[in-house]
Design a protein around this motif. Structure first.
Motif, PDB file in Angstrom:
ATOM      1  N   ALA A   1       0.696  -0.971   0.089  1.00 53.94           N
ATOM      2  CA  ALA A   1       0.039   0.106  -0.038  1.00 53.94           C
ATOM      3  C   ALA A   1       0.810   1.200   0.242  1.00 53.94           C
ATOM      4  O   ALA A   1       1.893   1.360   0.691  1.00 53.94           O
ATOM      5  CB  ALA A   1      -1.113  -0.017   1.357  1.00 53.94           C
TER       6      ALA A   1
ATOM      7  N   ALA B   1       1.413   5.790   0.174  1.00 62.17           N
ATOM      8  CA  ALA B   1       1.020   6.622   1.134  1.00 62.17           C
ATOM      9  C   ALA B   1      -0.477   7.270   0.572  1.00 62.17           C
ATOM     10  O   ALA B   1      -1.209   7.564   1.380  1.00 62.17           O
ATOM     11  CB  ALA B   1       2.091   7.751   1.064  1.00 62.17           C
TER      12      ALA B   1
ATOM     13  N   ASP C   1       4.891  11.977   3.176  1.00 62.95           N
ATOM     14  CA  ASP C   1       5.127  10.233   3.320  1.00 62.95           C
ATOM     15  C   ASP C   1       5.476   9.998   1.900  1.00 62.95           C
ATOM     16  O   ASP C   1       5.853   8.703   1.753  1.00 62.95           O
ATOM     17  CB  ASP C   1       3.923   9.702   3.891  1.00 62.95           C
ATOM     18  CG  ASP C   1       3.868   9.969   5.285  1.00 62.95           C
ATOM     19  OD1 ASP C   1       4.812  10.434   5.856  1.00 62.95           O
ATOM     20  OD2 ASP C   1       2.765  10.004   5.808  1.00 62.95           O
ATOM     21  N   ASP C   2       4.903  10.526   0.752  1.00 59.46           N
ATOM     22  CA  ASP C   2       4.775   9.895  -0.655  1.00 59.46           C
ATOM     23  C   ASP C   2       6.192  10.829  -1.294  1.00 59.46           C
ATOM     24  O   ASP C   2       6.246  10.582  -2.531  1.00 59.46           O
ATOM     25  CB  ASP C   2       3.618  10.059  -1.451  1.00 59.46           C
ATOM     26  CG  ASP C   2       3.570   9.396  -2.495  1.00 59.46           C
ATOM     27  OD1 ASP C   2       4.023   8.276  -2.451  1.00 59.46           O
ATOM     28  OD2 ASP C   2       2.617   9.450  -3.215  1.00 59.46           O
TER      29      ASP C   2
ATOM     30  N   ASP D   1      -2.832   5.474  -0.159  1.00 57.88           N
ATOM     31  CA  ASP D   1      -4.116   4.517   0.330  1.00 57.88           C
ATOM     32  C   ASP D   1      -4.259   4.944   1.637  1.00 57.88           C
ATOM     33  O   ASP D   1      -5.215   4.268   2.156  1.00 57.88           O
ATOM     34  CB  ASP D   1      -3.499   3.076  -0.006  1.00 57.88           C
ATOM     35  CG  ASP D   1      -3.666   2.795  -1.464  1.00 57.88           C
ATOM     36  OD1 ASP D   1      -4.694   3.403  -2.099  1.00 57.88           O
ATOM     37  OD2 ASP D   1      -2.702   2.116  -1.932  1.00 57.88           O
ATOM     38  N   ASN D   2      -3.361   5.398   2.265  1.00 56.56           N
ATOM     39  CA  ASN D   2      -3.510   5.562   3.933  1.00 56.56           C
ATOM     40  C   ASN D   2      -4.241   7.011   3.838  1.00 56.56           C
ATOM     41  O   ASN D   2      -3.633   7.909   3.767  1.00 56.56           O
ATOM     42  CB  ASN D   2      -2.103   5.401   4.676  1.00 56.56           C
ATOM     43  CG  ASN D   2      -2.070   5.509   5.987  1.00 56.56           C
ATOM     44  OD1 ASN D   2      -3.243   5.735   6.554  1.00 56.56           O
ATOM     45  ND2 ASN D   2      -1.133   5.679   6.726  1.00 56.56           N
ATOM     46  N   LYS D   3      -5.209   6.996   4.878  1.00 60.26           N
ATOM     47  CA  LYS D   3      -5.970   8.330   5.224  1.00 60.26           C
ATOM     48  C   LYS D   3      -5.280   9.045   6.051  1.00 60.26           C
ATOM     49  O   LYS D   3      -5.395  10.107   6.256  1.00 60.26           O
ATOM     50  CB  LYS D   3      -7.389   7.872   5.710  1.00 60.26           C
ATOM     51  CG  LYS D   3      -8.248   7.148   4.712  1.00 60.26           C
ATOM     52  CD  LYS D   3      -9.734   6.733   4.987  1.00 60.26           C
ATOM     53  CE  LYS D   3     -10.346   5.881   4.032  1.00 60.26           C
ATOM     54  NZ  LYS D   3     -11.320   6.360   3.438  1.00 60.26           N
ATOM     55  N   GLU D   4      -4.428   8.502   6.835  1.00 57.60           N
ATOM     56  CA  GLU D   4      -3.613   9.341   7.997  1.00 57.60           C
ATOM     57  C   GLU D   4      -2.357   9.637   7.442  1.00 57.60           C
ATOM     58  O   GLU D   4      -1.389  10.483   8.187  1.00 57.60           O
ATOM     59  CB  GLU D   4      -3.548   8.591   9.226  1.00 57.60           C
ATOM     60  CG  GLU D   4      -4.664   7.757   9.932  1.00 57.60           C
ATOM     61  CD  GLU D   4      -5.629   8.803  10.252  1.00 57.60           C
ATOM     62  OE1 GLU D   4      -5.063   9.894  10.974  1.00 57.60           O
ATOM     63  OE2 GLU D   4      -6.763   8.869  10.354  1.00 57.60           O
ATOM     64  N   ALA D   5      -2.133   9.600   6.127  1.00 61.79           N
ATOM     65  CA  ALA D   5      -0.823   9.952   5.529  1.00 61.79           C
ATOM     66  C   ALA D   5      -0.653  11.405   5.237  1.00 61.79           C
ATOM     67  O   ALA D   5      -1.412  12.301   5.026  1.00 61.79           O
ATOM     68  CB  ALA D   5      -0.668   9.185   4.269  1.00 61.79           C
TER      69      ALA D   5
END
Length: 132
Positions: free
Chosen positions: A58, A60, A70-71, A62-66
């Motif tokens: 997965a 960054a 992070d990407d 796809d992460n709702k908290e990112a």
């Protein structure tokens, strides 16, 4: 990539609906065909992204908290001193201008394109920027 796959799938549903509405309303085959082809392209891209998202880790996105950071990562290598894109741009502009003015202009733009392409491919194999 999972979210991009879902976006393309929803876009394909929208394009399909618009293709049907456009085809019924206008009775014009060229635009209707183009919209159905756009639907097919959206389905292919959405399926590929969804299929690939199941096989890779997965990201960054796809992460709702990112966070945006992070990407972050290396985007690529860009030559800071290259003149070759200028030659390619001028040659490409002349080549496309030859469609409007006359095909004879292509004889002048082709050598400029070839020199620019040769220089761009081999710029790190010769001269002061030689790396190998």
């Amino acid at each position: 990539m999972k979210i991009q796959g879902k976006m393309f799938m929803w876009l394909s549903v929208f394009v399909l609906a618009m293709a049907v509405v456009y085809g019924v309303w206008s009775k014009e085959p060229a635009g209707t065909t183009a919209l159905f082809l756009a639907f097919g392209l959206c389905i292919m891209i959405g399926f590929y992204l969804g299929f690939t998202a199941r096989r890779v880790d997965a990201g960054a996105q796809d992460n709702k908290e990112a966070d945006v950071a992070d990407d972050a990562g290396e985007v690529g290598f860009f030559s800071p001193h290259s003149w070759q894109p200028l030659a390619l741009g001028i040659g490409g502009a002349l080549a496309f201008l030859s469609i409007a003015i006359g095909w004879w202009l292509l004889y002048f733009s082709a050598p400029i394109l070839m020199v620019g392409l040769y220089g761009w491919v081999f710029e790190y194999y010769r001269g002061e920027s030689r790396t190998q």
